[in-house]
Motif scaffolding. Structure first.
Motif, PDB file in Angstrom:
ATOM      1  N   HIS A 201      37.741  48.327  42.728  1.00 56.08           N
ATOM      2  CA  HIS A 201      38.534  47.139  43.043  1.00 56.08           C
ATOM      3  C   HIS A 201      37.941  45.894  42.377  1.00 56.08           C
ATOM      4  O   HIS A 201      38.686  45.047  41.855  1.00 56.08           O
ATOM      5  N   ASP A 204      38.880  46.047  38.724  1.00 60.28           N
ATOM      6  CA  ASP A 204      40.309  45.799  38.532  1.00 60.28           C
ATOM      7  C   ASP A 204      40.630  44.310  38.668  1.00 60.28           C
ATOM      8  O   ASP A 204      41.406  43.752  37.876  1.00 60.28           O
ATOM      9  N   MET A 205      40.030  43.635  39.658  1.00 65.15           N
ATOM     10  CA  MET A 205      40.250  42.192  39.818  1.00 65.15           C
ATOM     11  C   MET A 205      39.746  41.434  38.596  1.00 65.15           C
ATOM     12  O   MET A 205      40.396  40.482  38.136  1.00 65.15           O
ATOM     13  N   ARG A 208      42.113  42.261  35.421  1.00 63.40           N
ATOM     14  CA  ARG A 208      43.481  41.711  35.477  1.00 63.40           C
ATOM     15  C   ARG A 208      43.524  40.270  36.000  1.00 63.40           C
ATOM     16  O   ARG A 208      44.605  39.713  36.198  1.00 63.40           O
ATOM     17  N   TYR A 210      42.883  38.670  38.865  1.00 66.36           N
ATOM     18  CA  TYR A 210      43.429  38.271  40.163  1.00 66.36           C
ATOM     19  C   TYR A 210      42.312  38.362  41.187  1.00 66.36           C
ATOM     20  O   TYR A 210      41.222  38.864  40.906  1.00 66.36           O
ATOM     21  N   TYR A 211      42.586  37.866  42.383  1.00 69.85           N
ATOM     22  CA  TYR A 211      41.553  37.838  43.414  1.00 69.85           C
ATOM     23  C   TYR A 211      42.231  37.985  44.763  1.00 69.85           C
ATOM     24  O   TYR A 211      42.761  37.029  45.319  1.00 69.85           O
ATOM     25  N   GLU A 214      44.724  42.931  48.128  1.00 71.56           N
ATOM     26  CA  GLU A 214      45.772  43.805  47.595  1.00 71.56           C
ATOM     27  C   GLU A 214      45.890  43.577  46.096  1.00 71.56           C
ATOM     28  O   GLU A 214      45.840  42.440  45.630  1.00 71.56           O
ATOM     29  N   ASN A 215      46.062  44.663  45.362  1.00 68.95           N
ATOM     30  CA  ASN A 215      46.261  44.485  43.929  1.00 68.95           C
ATOM     31  C   ASN A 215      47.705  44.068  43.659  1.00 68.95           C
ATOM     32  O   ASN A 215      48.521  43.994  44.595  1.00 68.95           O
ATOM     33  N   GLU A 217      50.182  45.532  42.660  1.00 65.28           N
ATOM     34  CA  GLU A 217      51.170  46.523  43.084  1.00 65.28           C
ATOM     35  C   GLU A 217      51.216  46.697  44.596  1.00 65.28           C
ATOM     36  O   GLU A 217      51.975  47.520  45.113  1.00 65.28           O
ATOM     37  N   ARG A 224      43.040  52.649  48.691  1.00 64.81           N
ATOM     38  CA  ARG A 224      41.978  52.870  47.705  1.00 64.81           C
ATOM     39  C   ARG A 224      40.957  53.874  48.223  1.00 64.81           C
ATOM     40  O   ARG A 224      40.438  54.694  47.454  1.00 64.81           O
TER      41      ARG A 224
END
Length: 309
Positions: A201, A204-205, A208, A210-211, A214-215, A217, A224
């Motif tokens: 996670h 992935d943050m 991409r 973001y923070y 939840e991702n 999607e 997870r």
């Protein structure tokens, strides 16, 4: 950000010149070589010329040569700092010194003669870039040195130890369990599946930019964990943070927040996983932390909520 300026005036009898009034570019090369020889002797990496610093240093040398003061005002230093940002150089810190000296000899040694403290700071300081300005005033040379270290480089240096994931997870676990012991709570056990979910996670943050818990999607920490092979936990909570450079710092920051503190001191969780990712994305340089607390389904615990920042 530290701003350091030392203005000095030195007028000496000229020895046989190593650089002269008719070869200012050669003087710049001589001075750069001498600076890096001193830094090498101190066990440091060489500094490299940077176009923004070179431009500012040369303009400063011309300013002094045309009647400007060797000692700048605070307003000028502040204006120079703003100019660095405007021209695309983001300094963590920088320092500048100007000197009216003599042609030839060991050019950098002239700073040692005038102000030993600044000479030693530059010789052993944490810098990566240099700008060198050379001009002439009444037949005497005007030398200007500007040194800088960018925020980007400093952040990478601070984050490098975080690449040792095993050590980082051990420290996170130790810090969390110290907080729990202080409250009379049992220690948490490490779990490699939780580590993998937390690390995934965090990465992935970062990737991409973001923070969130939840991702994009809509995948949550519970999903997870199932995807990582943990099964369906009886209780799971998650802490996230960014912008800190050590496990101690991040745990102390979480303990200062009521929701994050509740996750760390939750009586229902028994295991911990940790992850950290760092690097550059669309937001700039980021360090992102994730902690996942859980209890496996076979442990009968009171159902809890996922906690979010």
């Amino acid at each position: 950000m530290a701003l350091v300026f030392i203005g000095s005036l030195l007028v000496l009898a000229a020895p046989v010149p190593a650089c002269g009034a008719g070869a200012l570019d050669a003087c710049r090369g001589t001075l750069l070589s001498e600076v890096n020889e001193e830094r090498s002797a101190a066990g440091l990496e060489p500094v490299t010329p940077h176009p923004v610093l070179e431009k500012i240093a040369q303009e400063r040398a011309h300013e002094i040569a045309t009647g400007g003061s060797v000692n700048p005002s605070m307003a000028r230093l502040q204006t120079t700092t703003r100019r660095y940002y405007r021209e695309g150089y983001d300094p963590h810190h920088w320092t500048e010194s100007a000197l009216i000296g003599h042609w030839g000899g060991e050019v950098f040694d002239q700073w040692r003669e005038v102000h030993l403290r600044w000479y030693e700071e530059v010789r052993e300081g944490d810098y990566e870039h240099v700008g060198i300005g050379v001009s002439s005033l009444d037949g005497r040379p005007v030398f200007t040195l500007v040194f800088g270290l960018t925020k980007r480089t400093m952040e990478w240096r601070l984050a490098e130890p975080l690449a040792d994931f095993a050590r980082v997870r051990e420290e996170l676990l130790r810090e969390v369990n110290a907080q729990r012991r202080s409250e009379g709570l049992p220690a948490l056990a490490p779990n490699p599946v939780l580590d993998a979910a937390a690390q995934g996670h965090a990465e992935d943050m970062l990737r991409r930019a973001y923070y969130d818990h939840e991702n994009p999607e809509g995948v949550t920490v519970g999903s997870r964990l199932r995807d990582a092979g943990y099964g369906k936990p009886s209780l799971v909570t998650e802490n996230i943070a960014k912008g800190l450079f050590s496990p101690t710092e991040v745990v102390h920051r979480w303990m200062a927040s009521s929701d994050h503190r509740s996750s760390i001191l939750d009586v229902g969780v028994t295991e911990l996983g940790g992850g950290v990712a760092f690097g550059e994305n669309d937001n700039g340089f980021e360090v992102i932390w994730v902690q996942v607390f859980a209890s496996p389904s076979q442990v009968s615990r009171k159902k809890g909520k996922n906690r979010k920042e």
